[in-house]
Design an enzyme around this catalytic site. Structure first.
Site, mmCIF file in Angstrom:
data_model
loop_
_atom_site.group_PDB
_atom_site.id
_atom_site.type_symbol
_atom_site.label_atom_id
_atom_site.label_comp_id
_atom_site.label_asym_id
_atom_site.label_seq_id
_atom_site.Cartn_x
_atom_site.Cartn_y
_atom_site.Cartn_z
ATOM 1 N N ASN A 116 32.109 -18.269 15.718
ATOM 2 C CA ASN A 116 31.460 -18.039 17.022
ATOM 3 C C ASN A 116 32.176 -18.812 18.129
ATOM 4 O O ASN A 116 32.319 -18.311 19.239
ATOM 5 C CB ASN A 116 29.977 -18.432 16.977
ATOM 6 C CG ASN A 116 29.123 -17.327 16.395
ATOM 7 O OD1 ASN A 116 28.907 -16.303 17.040
ATOM 8 N ND2 ASN A 116 28.666 -17.500 15.155
ATOM 9 N N ILE B 47 19.840 -31.431 14.262
ATOM 10 C CA ILE B 47 18.710 -31.078 15.128
ATOM 11 C C ILE B 47 18.704 -32.020 16.322
ATOM 12 O O ILE B 47 18.667 -33.246 16.167
ATOM 13 C CB ILE B 47 17.390 -31.148 14.333
ATOM 14 C CG1 ILE B 47 17.432 -30.067 13.243
ATOM 15 C CG2 ILE B 47 16.185 -30.945 15.257
ATOM 16 C CD1 ILE B 47 16.261 -30.083 12.295
ATOM 17 N N LEU B 48 18.779 -31.446 17.514
ATOM 18 C CA LEU B 48 18.827 -32.267 18.727
ATOM 19 C C LEU B 48 17.452 -32.880 18.998
ATOM 20 O O LEU B 48 16.425 -32.247 18.748
ATOM 21 C CB LEU B 48 19.255 -31.404 19.917
ATOM 22 C CG LEU B 48 20.672 -30.804 19.815
ATOM 23 C CD1 LEU B 48 20.889 -29.758 20.898
ATOM 24 C CD2 LEU B 48 21.734 -31.896 19.900
ATOM 25 N N ASP C 191 14.558 -23.422 15.606
ATOM 26 C CA ASP C 191 14.735 -21.959 15.703
ATOM 27 C C ASP C 191 13.517 -21.244 16.300
ATOM 28 O O ASP C 191 13.167 -20.124 15.886
ATOM 29 C CB ASP C 191 15.050 -21.362 14.307
ATOM 30 C CG ASP C 191 16.335 -21.927 13.728
ATOM 31 O OD1 ASP C 191 17.244 -22.240 14.499
ATOM 32 O OD2 ASP C 191 16.417 -22.064 12.495
ATOM 33 N N GLY D 196 33.322 -22.069 12.644
ATOM 34 C CA GLY D 196 33.643 -21.893 14.061
ATOM 35 C C GLY D 196 34.044 -20.490 14.477
ATOM 36 O O GLY D 196 34.715 -20.319 15.500
ATOM 37 N N HIS E 55 21.253 -17.578 15.748
ATOM 38 C CA HIS E 55 20.673 -17.736 14.419
ATOM 39 C C HIS E 55 20.801 -16.417 13.652
ATOM 40 O O HIS E 55 20.520 -15.345 14.209
ATOM 41 C CB HIS E 55 19.199 -18.142 14.544
ATOM 42 C CG HIS E 55 18.569 -18.426 13.218
ATOM 43 N ND1 HIS E 55 18.785 -19.602 12.540
ATOM 44 C CD2 HIS E 55 17.764 -17.675 12.428
ATOM 45 C CE1 HIS E 55 18.124 -19.573 11.393
ATOM 46 N NE2 HIS E 55 17.501 -18.414 11.300
ATOM 47 N N MET F 248 24.840 -28.069 12.754
ATOM 48 C CA MET F 248 23.879 -28.344 11.681
ATOM 49 C C MET F 248 22.985 -29.568 11.925
ATOM 50 O O MET F 248 22.345 -30.049 11.000
ATOM 51 C CB MET F 248 24.619 -28.517 10.345
ATOM 52 C CG MET F 248 25.402 -27.303 9.923
ATOM 53 S SD MET F 248 24.347 -25.844 9.746
ATOM 54 C CE MET F 248 23.574 -26.229 8.187
ATOM 55 N N GLU G 11 26.933 -11.071 15.663
ATOM 56 C CA GLU G 11 26.763 -12.323 16.414
ATOM 57 C C GLU G 11 27.833 -12.435 17.492
ATOM 58 O O GLU G 11 27.575 -12.866 18.613
ATOM 59 C CB GLU G 11 26.874 -13.536 15.475
ATOM 60 C CG GLU G 11 25.722 -13.677 14.509
ATOM 61 C CD GLU G 11 25.805 -14.951 13.679
ATOM 62 O OE1 GLU G 11 26.350 -15.964 14.135
ATOM 63 O OE2 GLU G 11 25.318 -14.932 12.527
HETATM 64 C C1 GRF Z 1 26.333 -18.324 12.136
HETATM 65 O O1 GRF Z 1 25.819 -17.396 11.217
HETATM 66 C C2 GRF Z 1 25.261 -18.772 13.098
HETATM 67 O O2 GRF Z 1 24.328 -17.764 13.389
HETATM 68 C C3 GRF Z 1 24.582 -19.882 12.330
HETATM 69 O O3 GRF Z 1 25.631 -20.544 11.660
HETATM 70 C C4 GRF Z 1 26.711 -19.639 11.446
HETATM 71 C C5 GRF Z 1 27.918 -20.261 12.068
HETATM 72 O O4 GRF Z 1 29.078 -19.517 11.813
HETATM 73 N N1 GRF Z 1 23.809 -20.718 13.197
HETATM 74 P P1 GRF Z 1 30.439 -19.914 12.523
HETATM 75 O O5 GRF Z 1 30.694 -21.388 12.224
HETATM 76 O O6 GRF Z 1 30.305 -19.658 13.981
HETATM 77 O O7 GRF Z 1 31.489 -19.042 11.867
#
Ligand code: GRF
Length: 194
Positions: free
Chosen positions: A22, A97-98, A150, A20, A114, A95, A179
């Site tokens: 992000n 897929i919708l 993706d 988490g 991604h 993780m 990111e």
């Molecule tokens: C990130 O590298 C994102 O690009 C990918 O999964 C990872 C998630 O990281 N889809 P976090 O859980 O946000 O730390």
């Protein structure tokens, strides 16, 4: 774009499954005065997701689904999204897929981040594969979510150089930092085009 105040920010849900970072970063972004979004819901496919603590810290409504029955689960999620008037969904390390049906309901309003320079290295273990292939560059991509994994239209991308002695760990951390800058930028771009 219309002037945004706390009251008319785009209500956003963030979907996670793990660490988490992000999510944490998007929450920080959302509470800035000039941010176009507010985060009103966190959806996790994993009850042990570390990222759930960021929702708790900021008292953001969170829901956890084990996704054993996808159709039923998505129905429940959609109900919550509509009830909470969510207008934008940001996938952040989600993780699952919708389904086509789910995507159709939020068409053009689901974004994903991604950790590769798409269309290269879709799917998992991106850093490992980039290193094995001796890539000189990698990076991250924010894109719209489509029916193919993706593969939706790219919104923004950031390229970084891979050093000679780069490890999966250093590369992952370097890209994660990017990111955290890229996702807010991409959200601003998407919303300013609405
Ligand atoms: C990130 O590298 C994102 O690009 C990918 O999964 C990872 C998630 O990281 N889809 P976090 O859980 O946000 O730390």
């Amino acid at each position: 774009m219309k002037k945004l105040t706390g009251l008319n920010k785009y209500k956003t849900a963030v979907f996670i499954s793990g660490t988490g970072s992000n999510l944490k970063n998007l929450i920080k972004f959302s509470i800035k005065k000039n941010s176009p979004i507010s985060i009103n819901l966190v959806v996790s496919s994993n009850k042990l997701a570390k990222g759930l603590k960021y929702a708790d810290n900021k008292k953001i409504h969170k829901v956890v689904f084990n996704y054993l029955k996808q159709e039923k689960t998505e129905k429940k999620i959609l109900n919550i999204l509509f009830k909470k008037k969510i207008k934008l969904i940001c996938l952040a390390g989600f993780m699952k897929i919708l389904s086509k049906n789910f995507i159709k309901k939020f068409n053009g309003k689901i974004l994903n981040i991604h950790p590769s320079l798409l269309p290269k290295y879709k799917g998992l273990n991106t850093h490992e594969r980039a290193l094995i292939n001796g890539e000189k560059f990698s990076g991250c991509t924010v894109h719209y979510v489509s029916n193919q994994l993706d593969s939706g239209k790219i919104i923004l991308q950031k390229k970084i150089k891979i050093k000679k002695n780069e490890s999966i760990f250093t590369l992952k951390n370097k890209i994660l930092k990017e990111e955290h800058k890229l996702y807010p930028k991409a959200i601003k771009r998407v919303l300013s085009n609405l």
